[in-house]
Each structure stands twice: as C-alpha cells, then as structure tokens.
Design an enzyme around this catalytic site. Structure first.
Site, PDB file in Angstrom:
ATOM      1  N   HIS A   1      -7.223  -5.055   1.651  1.00 27.30           N
ATOM      2  CA  HIS A   1      -8.805  -5.416   2.551  1.00 27.30           C
ATOM      3  C   HIS A   1      -8.698  -6.268   3.038  1.00 27.30           C
ATOM      4  O   HIS A   1      -9.163  -7.010   3.868  1.00 27.30           O
ATOM      5  CB  HIS A   1      -9.966  -4.340   2.500  1.00 27.30           C
TER       6      HIS A   1
ATOM      7  N   GLY B   1      -3.852  -3.441   8.513  1.00 28.32           N
ATOM      8  CA  GLY B   1      -2.975  -3.308   7.852  1.00 28.32           C
ATOM      9  C   GLY B   1      -1.502  -2.257   8.062  1.00 28.32           C
ATOM     10  O   GLY B   1      -1.482  -1.237   8.124  1.00 28.32           O
TER      11      GLY B   1
ATOM     12  N   SER C   1      -3.747   0.416  -1.906  1.00 31.39           N
ATOM     13  CA  SER C   1      -4.397   1.708  -1.732  1.00 31.39           C
ATOM     14  C   SER C   1      -5.391   1.859  -1.867  1.00 31.39           C
ATOM     15  O   SER C   1      -5.240   1.950  -3.443  1.00 31.39           O
ATOM     16  CB  SER C   1      -3.317   2.573  -1.407  1.00 31.39           C
TER      17      SER C   1
END
Ligand code: PAF
Length: 284
Positions: A37, A149, A187
């Site tokens: 992120h 992403g 993740s």
C-alpha cells in the site's frame, strides 16, 4: 496529515485545493496496510501534488460474511504508517457515510464477462461491491489519478472498465506487486497466516515462476496442471484456479501462440486463508 470522516468536509477541502491548482492522487484501501500500500502512496506522491488515502472495509464486496468478520483491522498502525509515508489526507468514512441510502442501492455496473470469470466466478457479487464503493469514493474524492496494486490484476481491469463507464477523466496507474524476500506477494491477508503457512504459501510465487520459465508455444494445460500440483504438495488445501490468460482480456489461454502477452493467475487456500497472486509469464 489531515483526517476526514465526513463527505462534505473532505469534499470541500479538496475543492479548495483543486481550485488552487493542486492535482489529486487517490489510494483507496481497506486498511491493514503493508509496504505494498505504501508503494502506492509513494507513486501518488511522485506523480501528484496531494495524496488522499481512504481506509474503509467495504461490506458489500465480501461474498463470505466470515471473511468480512475476520478482515484484519489495524487502524492506529495504519495511520502511523501513512503519516510516515507522507500521505496528505486520510478519509475514514463510516458505512453510513459511504452508503447514506443503505448498502442495497440496486445500482448495477455492466462489467460484461469480467464479472463471471476467475475472481468473479468464485466470489459472486464481489466486483459489483468493489465498483459500488470505488464509484462512491471517486465521486467524493474526484482524483486526477487513481493508484491500484497489480496484485489484484482483475480488479485493476474491472476498475478501468468502471472509470470508462462513468466517463470520468481519471488516469489510472497500476503499481507492481511488492513481495516479501521469500517471494510471497504482500497482502493484508498474510497477517492471518501462521509462520508455517506463510512459509508454505511461498509455493504460489514458485509455481508462477515455474510457469514463466517453462511457457512455450503450444498447449499449456500440462504446465498449469504441474503448477497446481506444486501448490497441493506445498500444503494448499483448495485451489479455486491456476490459469494462464491473455494479459489484456483475461480470456483463458489453452494453446499459446508464442506472441500474445499472457498472465498466470492463482487463487488458493492455505490455513483457511484465501490468497491470490499473478505474474506476467510471457516476455513483456
Ligand atoms: O483492493 C482493495 O483493497 C479494495 O478492493 C478497494 C479497491 C479498496 C475497494 O474496497
């Protein structure tokens, strides 16, 4: 870094910045932030004047209520990470703020076949929920550039379609997947893996690499079968799909012509956690 919780407040603030000539970059997230992120925030900072990040765990994109209930929430840490990354504005709306008329808006986005293949097939309704929330967030933030992403490969294609359907002039930047040194794609769901399962989960990366290194023109089914077997051998309990597809359309490739740009995609369960990953497997 400024935090906003209500739509009029963030809307008015951004309107002033826009009028002053600032370009706005937007990174939508569901929190439980990791370096992947932050690389989106970094890209936004490099390409736009003001970076807005939203944190909202969207109930309408979870086809499995258990999955929603278990989704990790790490808000305090997320805010520290965003501050450190130089994010300018964080939007933290409530469900009522995002869906003032309730979550059942009846809105239907025409995503065509993208909605019924791969993630769409195994998570019915998921992409309608993603579009519902992203549409609403884009309406509120009105960014110049949206950063997403590549790990969510199909989501990138779906949101590209959503932006085209809406007719908005928003540029899209798809940012490469960040990986742990082991190859495991970063993740938020990795937080739910035990140490042992996290180690075993690296088999996804190895199976994608195996496909990339062994892809030749001709029938690709045996290659896919071997990759699938590698995941089972590593301890994956169930596999939704291992597939090779056209990188532009996501249509499955059974016989590769040696020219079409192809992507391999995987969705599989380990330790009760569903992981997805992908890799471009033909030369780019
Ligand atoms: O990729 C995600 O985290 C979510 O699907 C998104 C784009 C933030 C919408 O809720």
């Amino acid at each position: 870094m400024i935090l906003f919780k209500t739509t009029p407040d963030i809307h008015n603030h951004l309107e002033k910045l826009r009028t002053g000539g600032s370009s706005i970059g937007f990174v939508p997230t569901m929190g439980a932030l990791h370096a992947g992120h932050l690389s989106l925030v970094d890209q936004s900072k490099k390409n736009t004047n003001i970076t807005v990040c939203s944190i909202f765990v969207n109930p309408t994109q979870f086809n499995d209520p258990q999955d929603f209930a278990r989704y990790p929430v790490t808000l305090d840490q997320d805010l520290l990470l965003l501050e450190k990354a130089g994010c300018d504005i964080v939007f933290l709306p409530s469900v009522g703020e995002v869906y003032p008329n309730g979550t059942a808006t009846g809105e239907k986005f025409d995503l065509g076949y993208l909605e019924s293949i791969l993630e769409g097939k195994y998570r019915p309704g998921h992409f309608q929920g993603v579009c519902q929330v992203v549409h609403r967030l884009l309406e509120i933030v009105r960014p110049d550039t949206l950063f997403l992403g590549r790990k969510d490969y199909q989501q990138c294609m779906v949101i590209k379609k959503l932006v085209a359907l809406s007719g908005w002039n928003i540029a899209l930047q798809f940012v490469p997947t960040l990986r742990e040194p082991s190859g495991l794609a970063m993740s938020s769901r990795n937080m739910r893996l035990s140490g042992e399962d996290k180690e075993a989960a690296t088999a996804i990366y190895r199976s994608l690499l195996y496909i990339k290194q062994n892809l030749r023109p001709g029938v690709v089914i045996p290659l896919v079968e071997t990759a699938r077997q590698q995941l089972i051998n590593a301890g994956f309990s169930a596999i939704d799909y291992v597939t090779i597809a056209d990188a532009e359309t996501l249509e499955e490739i059974v016989t590769w012509n040696g020219k079409t740009k192809t992507v391999a995609l995987v969705a599989a369960f380990i330790g009760g956690v569903r992981l997805i990953d992908n890799m471009i497997v033909s030369s780019e």
